[in-house]
Design an enzyme around this catalytic site. Structure first.
Site, PDB file in Angstrom:
ATOM      1  CG  ASP A 137     -32.708   8.695  17.541  1.00 47.02           C
ATOM      2  OD1 ASP A 137     -33.057   9.640  16.805  1.00 47.02           O
ATOM      3  OD2 ASP A 137     -33.464   8.171  18.382  1.00 47.02           O
ATOM      4  N   GLY A 138     -30.834  11.261  15.862  1.00 46.30           N
ATOM      5  CA  GLY A 138     -30.722  12.704  16.094  1.00 46.30           C
ATOM      6  C   GLY A 138     -31.444  13.150  17.357  1.00 46.30           C
ATOM      7  CG  ASP A 155     -31.639  17.819   5.050  1.00 48.04           C
ATOM      8  OD1 ASP A 155     -32.759  17.657   4.540  1.00 48.04           O
ATOM      9  OD2 ASP A 155     -30.575  17.743   4.412  1.00 48.04           O
ATOM     10  CB  SER A 156     -36.398  15.366   8.920  1.00 49.77           C
ATOM     11  OG  SER A 156     -37.549  16.100   8.568  1.00 49.77           O
TER      12      SER A 156
HETATM   13  N1  SPD Z   1     -41.558  14.926   0.628  1.00 47.73           N
HETATM   14  C1  SPD Z   1     -40.149  14.795   0.764  1.00 47.73           C
HETATM   15  C2  SPD Z   1     -39.549  15.746   1.707  1.00 47.73           C
HETATM   16  C3  SPD Z   1     -38.105  15.471   1.913  1.00 47.73           C
HETATM   17  C4  SPD Z   1     -37.421  16.507   2.684  1.00 47.73           C
HETATM   18  N2  SPD Z   1     -36.053  16.167   2.994  1.00 47.73           N
HETATM   19  C5  SPD Z   1     -35.199  15.904   1.921  1.00 47.73           C
HETATM   20  C6  SPD Z   1     -33.776  15.664   2.328  1.00 47.73           C
HETATM   21  C7  SPD Z   1     -32.827  16.250   1.366  1.00 47.73           C
HETATM   22  N3  SPD Z   1     -31.531  16.410   1.926  1.00 47.73           N
END
Ligand code: SPD
Length: 275
Positions: A137-138, A155-156
């Site tokens: 978990d980050g 990078d969520s």
């Molecule tokens: N609506 C989708 C947003 C996604 C953002 N994160 C994408 C991860 C790519 N590495």
């Protein structure tokens, strides 16, 4: 028979892509993880039926979420990437010679499995000797690592399910503490058209914690509205003061010295709700 994938981007807006083949389909402990091959965008990763990345246009997102911060920090030796199980951010981070170590914390190993099997152009960096992968978990990782990183990349996925806590004020405070005294972070922060309250909340939270706080944007055709935001919080270095001459060749398709500056130019409708 034609097969189409459809994402409900808002309650009133959908995007549909014609599917050639379903390559990967698993229900993980956290979400539904799918890779499909599409006619228009090539291979596409979806989580709970939300598009995360596609072969055709992933470079815009991954180059912006990484290089803008890595170029702003003069010595980004130790970098943490939270999320980003497809590997696109890792691939970009390791292009920087100054980066010595990348800790990649992804909560869902099925996302990495899917990327390793079916998205090799994104996941190519996983085997780099600079990269340490941790399936955890980050939020917990950041809490347990004070004063550790030069840069943190968040990078969520969208702020629902496993990623919800990555958009909270409490989390940004722990990010501040996990950064070294001159550290900075960059997070993806959703659509300037459809997520205005969220962007404003993040902007205010980050502004209360970090001395330097900027929103910047890019174009990601498969995300709602196509126009997408990122937020940088920085303790010392201002991305607007980067000298173009110091930006070295990174073999990129979207990021450039001009894009570094241009990404921070916001239209009045965004500036107005950030006030
Ligand atoms: N609506 C989708 C947003 C996604 C953002 N994160 C994408 C991860 C790519 N590495």
């Amino acid at each position: 028979m034609e097969v189409w994938f459809t994402e409900d981007q808002t309650s009133n807006l959908k995007i549909s892509c014609k599917v050639k083949e379903v390559l990967y389909h698993r229900i993980s402990d956290f979400q539904k993880v799918v890779v499909i091959d599409t006619v228009e965008f090539g291979r596409m990763l979806t989580l709970d039926d939300v598009i995360q990345t596609t072969e055709k246009e992933e470079f815009v997102y991954h180059e912006l979420i990484t290089h803008v911060g890595l170029v702003t920090h003069p010595e980004p030796c130790r970098v943490l990437v939270i999320g980003g199980g497809d590997g696109g951010s890792i691939r970009e981070v390791i292009k920087h010679d100054k980066v010595q170590e990348v800790v990649h914390v992804e909560i869902d190993d099925k996302v990495m499995e899917a990327a390793k099997m079916f998205l090799p152009t994104l996941s190519s960096g996983f085997n780099s000797p600079k990269v340490e992968i941790r399936v955890e978990d980050g939020i917990k990782h950041v809490k347990e690592h004070k004063n550790t990183y030069d840069m943190i990349i968040i990078d969520s996925s969208d702020p629902v399910g496993p990623a919800k806590g990555l958009f909270s004020k409490e989390f940004y405070q722990t990010v501040f503490e996990a950064l070294k005294e001159d550290g900075l972070f960059v997070a993806q922060t959703e659509s300037p058209f459809f997520n205005q309250d969220l962007i404003k909340n993040v902007h205010d939270s980050v502004g209360n914690i970090f001395p330097i706080n900027h929103l910047f944007c890019g174009v990601i055709p498969t995300y709602p509205g196509g126009y997408w935001s990122f937020t940088m919080g920085s303790k010392i270095y201002d991305p607007l003061n980067v000298d173009n001459k110091n930006i070295s060749e990174l073999n990129t398709r979207w990021y450039s010295p001009d894009i570094h500056k241009a990404a921070f130019i916001l239209p009045p409708f965004v500036k107005n709700y950030l006030k």
